[in-house]
Design an enzyme around this catalytic site. Structure first.
Site, mmCIF file in Angstrom:
data_model
loop_
_atom_site.group_PDB
_atom_site.id
_atom_site.type_symbol
_atom_site.label_atom_id
_atom_site.label_comp_id
_atom_site.label_asym_id
_atom_site.label_seq_id
_atom_site.Cartn_x
_atom_site.Cartn_y
_atom_site.Cartn_z
ATOM 1 N N VAL A 66 4.770 18.236 2.651
ATOM 2 C CA VAL A 66 5.068 17.249 1.944
ATOM 3 C C VAL A 66 4.327 17.639 0.387
ATOM 4 O O VAL A 66 5.717 16.369 -0.570
ATOM 5 C CB VAL A 66 6.547 16.069 2.170
ATOM 6 C CG1 VAL A 66 7.011 17.036 2.983
ATOM 7 C CG2 VAL A 66 4.804 15.137 3.197
ATOM 8 N N TYR A 157 -0.201 1.326 6.398
ATOM 9 C CA TYR A 157 0.771 1.521 6.711
ATOM 10 C C TYR A 157 1.998 1.406 6.123
ATOM 11 O O TYR A 157 3.063 1.309 5.426
ATOM 12 C CB TYR A 157 1.206 1.870 8.469
ATOM 13 C CG TYR A 157 2.597 2.641 8.786
ATOM 14 C CD1 TYR A 157 2.909 3.977 8.469
ATOM 15 C CD2 TYR A 157 2.940 1.958 9.207
ATOM 16 C CE1 TYR A 157 3.975 4.430 8.684
ATOM 17 C CE2 TYR A 157 4.702 3.088 9.629
ATOM 18 C CZ TYR A 157 4.806 3.703 9.719
ATOM 19 O OH TYR A 157 5.800 3.714 9.411
ATOM 20 N N LYS A 161 4.658 2.018 3.281
ATOM 21 C CA LYS A 161 6.357 2.097 3.360
ATOM 22 C C LYS A 161 7.156 0.923 2.891
ATOM 23 O O LYS A 161 8.251 0.774 2.576
ATOM 24 C CB LYS A 161 6.288 1.509 4.778
ATOM 25 C CG LYS A 161 6.313 2.678 6.189
ATOM 26 C CD LYS A 161 7.147 3.781 5.740
ATOM 27 C CE LYS A 161 6.714 4.754 6.848
ATOM 28 N NZ LYS A 161 7.834 6.061 6.482
#
Length: 302
Positions: A66, A157, A161
Site C-alpha cells: 500500500v 499509532y 489514526k
C-alpha cells in the site's frame, strides 16, 4: 434479510487475515464480488481461495504494497479488469507497534506513517480518481477510537489514526459533488492479533472490545446504506468518547487511567507478541492488515 451489497465490486487492502478477511467473508456472503490485497502474496491467495471455496464463488487475491503507488494502482487495475469496474475501496491495511514513545525507533515511526497514513491517502487518491471518472464510488477507511482519544504506548499509532479520521472528514466534503461516499470506521480494541499480549480489564472488555466479525458487519452496513461519516464499533465507545469530549483534557486522562487505558499498551506480554512483532517488523510487511501488530525493535515495553 442480507444487506444490500449484492453485486457490488469491493476491493480490500490488508485482506489476508483479521478484519480484512472477516470483511471479505461478510461481503461475499452478502453477494458482493471481492478482491483482497496483501503484502503476503501467498497468504492472500490462500485466503481468497478458502473464502471462494466456502461460498462457491471466486475471490481475487492479489499482492499489494500500500505504500507503493505502482503496486496500489496495479491492484486496482487488476480488480477492475476482473470485475469490469470497482464500486468500493476498503482501506484496511495498517500496523500497530506498541511501546513508549521515546523508545520507538525512527524506522518504526516512519513505517507507521507510511502504511497507516500514506497508504490510506494513496489508496483514497487513486480510488477517488477512478470514482470521479465513473461518477460514483465509496471509500471506507479504517480509523480507531485511539484516533479520537489517544492511548499511552500508542502515540504514533494514535496520531496516524487521528490523521485518517481527519482525512475522511475532509474528503467527505471535497468529494461530495462527485457522488463519492466517504466513510470512516473507528473500532475499539479488536480481538485479533491487534491485542496480542495486551491485558484488558473486565471494564475494557465490556465497553471497548469487539470481534473482527463485528467490525466487518459495520463495514458491510455502511456500504449497504452508503452511509458517510464516522462510525464507532462498538457504539458504546462512541458514546463514551462523546461524553469525554465535554470535560477538560486532564479530567479525560484521569478517567482513562481509571478505566485502565493508560497502561494497556505499556504493559504487554512480549512472549505473546513475539511472532507478530517478527512478522510486522519486516519492511516487506507494508500491506499487512489493520489487525497486524508490531513491537518496536528497540525492545521497549509497550
Amino acid at each position: 434479510m442480507s444487506p444490500n451489497v449484492h453485486g457490488k465490486r469491493v476491493v480490500i487492502t490488508g485482506g489476508a487475515r483479521g478484519i480484512g478477511q472477516a470483511t471479505a467473508e461478510a461481503l461475499v456472503a452478502a453477494g458482493a464480488r471481492v478482491a483482497i490485497g496483501d503484502i503476503d502474496k501467498d497468504l492472500v491467495q490462500d485466503t481468497a481461495a478458502r473464502i471462494g471455496a466456502r461460498f462457491g464463488t471466486t475471490v481475487l487475491g492479489l499482492p499489494l504494497d500500500v505504500t507503493d503507488r505502482g503496486s496500489f494502482d496495479e491492484f486496482l487495475s487488476l480488480a477492475h479488469m476482473e470485475f469490469g469496474g470497482i464500486d468500493v475501496l476498503v482501506n484496511n491495511a495498517g500496523i500497530m507497534p506498541t511501546g513508549a514513545f521515546l523508545d520507538e525507533t525512527d524506522t518504526v515511526t516512519d513505517r507507521q506513517i507510511d502504511v497507516n497514513v500514506r497508504g490510506v491517502i494513496l489508496g483514497s487518491k487513486l480510488a477517488a480518481a477512478r470514482f470521479t471518472e465513473q461518477g460514483y464510488g465509496h471509500i471506507v477507511n479504517l480509523g480507531s477510537v485511539v484516533g479520537i482519544e489517544g492511548a499511552p504506548g500508542l502515540a504514533v499509532y494514535s496520531a496516524t489514526k487521528h490523521a485518517v479520521i481527519g482525512l475522511g472528514s475532509v474528503l467527505r466534503q471535497e468529494l461530495a459533488g462527485s457522488n463519492i461516499v466517504v466513510s470512516t470506521i473507528a473500532p475499539g480494541f479488536v480481538r485479533t492479533e491487534l491485542i496480542a499480549g495486551m491485558k484488558p480489564n473486565a471494564l475494557i472488555e465490556k465497553l471497548a472490545m469487539v470481534g473482527p466479525d463485528e467490525v466487518a458487519a459495520a463495514i458491510v452496513q455502511v456500504i449497504a446504506t452508503a452511509r458517510p461519516g464516522l462510525r464507532y464499533v462498538p457504539r458504546t465507545a462512541g458514546a463514551i468518547l462523546g461524553a469525554l469530549k465535554t470535560v477538560p483534557e486532564a479530567t479525560r486522562h484521569r478517567i482513562s487511567a481509571a478505566f485502565g487505558l493508560q497502561s494497556l499498551a505499556l504493559n504487554t506480554d512480549e512472549t505473546a507478541r513475539a511472532a507478530y512483532r517478527r512478522r510486522t517488523e519486516a519492511p516487506s510487511q507494508a500491506g499487512a492488515g489493520e489487525d497486524s501488530v508490531a513491537k518496536d525493535p528497540s525492545g521497549s515495553a509497550p
